[in-house]
Each structure stands twice: as structure tokens, then as C-alpha cells.
Scaffold this active site. Structure first.
Site, short mmCIF file in Angstrom:
data_model
loop_
_atom_site.label_atom_id
_atom_site.label_comp_id
_atom_site.label_asym_id
_atom_site.label_seq_id
_atom_site.Cartn_x
_atom_site.Cartn_y
_atom_site.Cartn_z
N HIS A 56 0.81 -1.22 0.00
CA HIS A 56 0.00 0.00 0.00
C HIS A 56 0.84 1.27 0.00
CE1 HIS A 56 -3.78 -2.06 0.29
NE2 HIS A 56 -3.41 -2.71 1.37
N GLU A 108 -6.67 -12.45 5.56
CA GLU A 108 -7.46 -11.22 5.47
C GLU A 108 -8.96 -11.45 5.30
OE1 GLU A 108 -4.97 -7.79 3.75
OE2 GLU A 108 -4.54 -9.48 2.44
N ASP A 166 -9.94 -6.05 6.85
CA ASP A 166 -10.37 -6.95 5.77
C ASP A 166 -11.26 -8.06 6.30
OD1 ASP A 166 -9.03 -6.03 3.24
OD2 ASP A 166 -7.28 -6.17 4.53
#
Length: 262
Positions: free
Chosen positions: A55, A159, A185
Site C-alpha cells: 500500500h 485477510e 479486511d
């Protein structure tokens, strides 16, 4: 001639000690791509820095400088690689990552592939090259390097509920050091997006901690703030990824501004 050491390997030993302690290991996500933040985090006393290549905006070329900064400060460099790319695992370890975190893992086959990419033969199929940074550019003898590098760690990121539905099958794969659950998530996969402290989310995280312990695998989780980190720690979670460098800086700046204007 002086014997050349592998500084990341020294940080792995300290990191394992932290994992086995009652407090566990505590460290921030790093997304700025600035080595100064990484080095400062090490001097502050964090057990690891989680260099986020999934990310964050960082490049592979910049990653080696982030790891250099971690080595200077003596803190464990953990690298979260982009999803679905085994070559990133190999490359991150080549420049000195002490552990790799692999996101979006849902099947035993994906677990096996990730571990194979992170380990030299006979444990895996990682490419052998003794001229890389993690081998001090060949200053460490190849036989010594290939043996020591097998101690680098693999963190599998769970996740969604699909991982938890196949939990025993996933955890039984040899070579997992830590399973990291992403509460955001997980909450999303349960239709509870953003409700990371919802009872159903916490119930599944507790189940993961209990089942992982039976396989000798430690559990990690993300915490937004220190109170949440202590909550996870008291639940038996040993690897806590805390906030991120930009947010830590912003919160400290806000507190200083508020103190000045009081």
C-alpha cells in the site's frame, strides 16, 4: 581481514526474543518511503518496522535504503510484498529483509508457494545468489550465507473468512512463522466493514489464536492505537503492527499543537 556480519540476522534473533516475551513484538507500518522515519523508529525502541510495499508508494530501489536504515538502528526489517508476486519475496530477501509478509493468502497452495519462494533448497526454490546485499555482496561465504538465510521468517496474511474456514489445512503447512490477521479486511468479509472490534470479528481472532497455538504458529494483528494493541496482546497476539509512520507523526504533532495552544 575482519569477519563481515549480516546485521539483519542479528535483528532476527532479537525479534524472536521479543515474540517469545510476555509483551510480544510491537512495530509500526512504514509507508512514507523515508529512511529517516525507519531509523528513528529503531532508535525509539520498536521491535520491528513493517516496510509496506503493498500500500505504500515505495519502489524496490528505495527498499534497500529503508532496510539499510533499519540495520543502522538495529531494528528488524519486515517487508510486506505486493500481492501475487513470488519474485518480490526473493528480491526483498536479497536486499536484507528479515521477514516477508505475504498478503491475500487464502489457500494451502498459496501458503506453500510463498514459503518455497522464501527458502533455499531443500526447503524451497529461492534463487541462489551470493553477490546480493543480504550476503554482504559476497563478503559472507556462500555456504555460511545460504545456511543462515534459512532463518529469515515468513508471515502469512489472513485477510478474510475464507482463510479461517480452511484454518487447520493452512496452519499445517510447515514453515509459517506468523499468521497476521487484518481486522479491517476480516470485518469487511463478514459484512461488518470497519467494525474491527465487533464481537464476531473478535471471536474469529480468538479462534485463530487458539488454533495457531496448537501448530506452534504465532499470530499477528493490526492496531490503530496503543489501547487496541494491549487488547490484542492480552488476547495472546504476539506480533502487533501498529498504526503507520505518517499517522504517528500527525498524532504527535496534534498533541504538541494542543499543548502549545492550551
Amino acid at each position: 581481514m575482519n569477519k563481515v556480519s549480516m546485521p539483519t540476522m542479528d535483528s532476527i534473533a532479537r525479534f524472536r526474543t521479543a515474540l517469545d516475551s510476555p509483551q510480544g513484538a510491537f512495530g509500526p507500518f512504514m509507508i512514507t518511503g523515508d529512511p529517516a522515519f525507519v531509523e528513528s523508529a529503531g532508535y525509539a525502541g520498536f521491535d520491528f518496522v513493517l516496510l509496506d510495499m503493498e500500500h505504500g508508494p515505495g519502489t524496490f530501489e528505495g527498499l534497500q535504503n529503508l532496510i539499510r536504515a533499519a540495520n543502522v538502528a538495529g531494528v528488524m526489517p519486515v517487508v510486506r510484498v505486493p500481492r501475487g508476486s513470488d519474485i518480490w519475496i526473493d528480491r526483498a530477501l536479497d536486499v536484507g529483509a528479515g521477514a516477508v509478509m505475504i498478503p491475500q493468502v487464502d489457500t494451502p497452495e498459496q501458503v506453500k508457494a510463498a514459503i518455497a519462494a522464501a527458502k533455499f533448497s531443500p526447503l524451497g526454490n529461492r534463487g541462489t545468489n551470493r553477490f546480493v546485499r543480504s550476503a554482504a555482496y559476497s563478503a559472507v561465504p556462500g555456504s555460511e550465507y545460504f545456511q543462515q538465510a534459512q532463518d529469515t521468517m515468513v508471515i502469512i496474511q489472513a485477510e478474510g473468512k475464507r482463510f479461517l474456514e480452511n484454518l487447520d489445512e493452512m496452519l499445517s503447512v510447515p514453515g509459517i512463522d506468523i499468521v497476521f490477521v487484518g481486522p479491517y479486511d476480516l470485518s469487511s468479509s463478514l459484512g461488518l466493514i470497519g467494525q474491527i472490534e465487533h464481537p464476531e470479528v473478535e471471536k474469529l481472532i480468538r479462534q485463530l489464536v487458539e488454533r495457531a497455538a496448537a501448530y506452534g504458529v504465532k499470530v499477528g494483528c493490526f492496531a490503530d492505537h496503543p489501547q487496541m494493541a494491549r487488547k490484542w496482546r492480552d488476547m495472546g497476539i504476539k506480533f502487533i503492527g501498529y498504526s503507520c509512520d505518517t499517522c504517528i507523526f500527525m498524532n504527535a504533532a496534534k498533541a504538541d499543537i494542543a499543548a502549545f495552544r492550551a
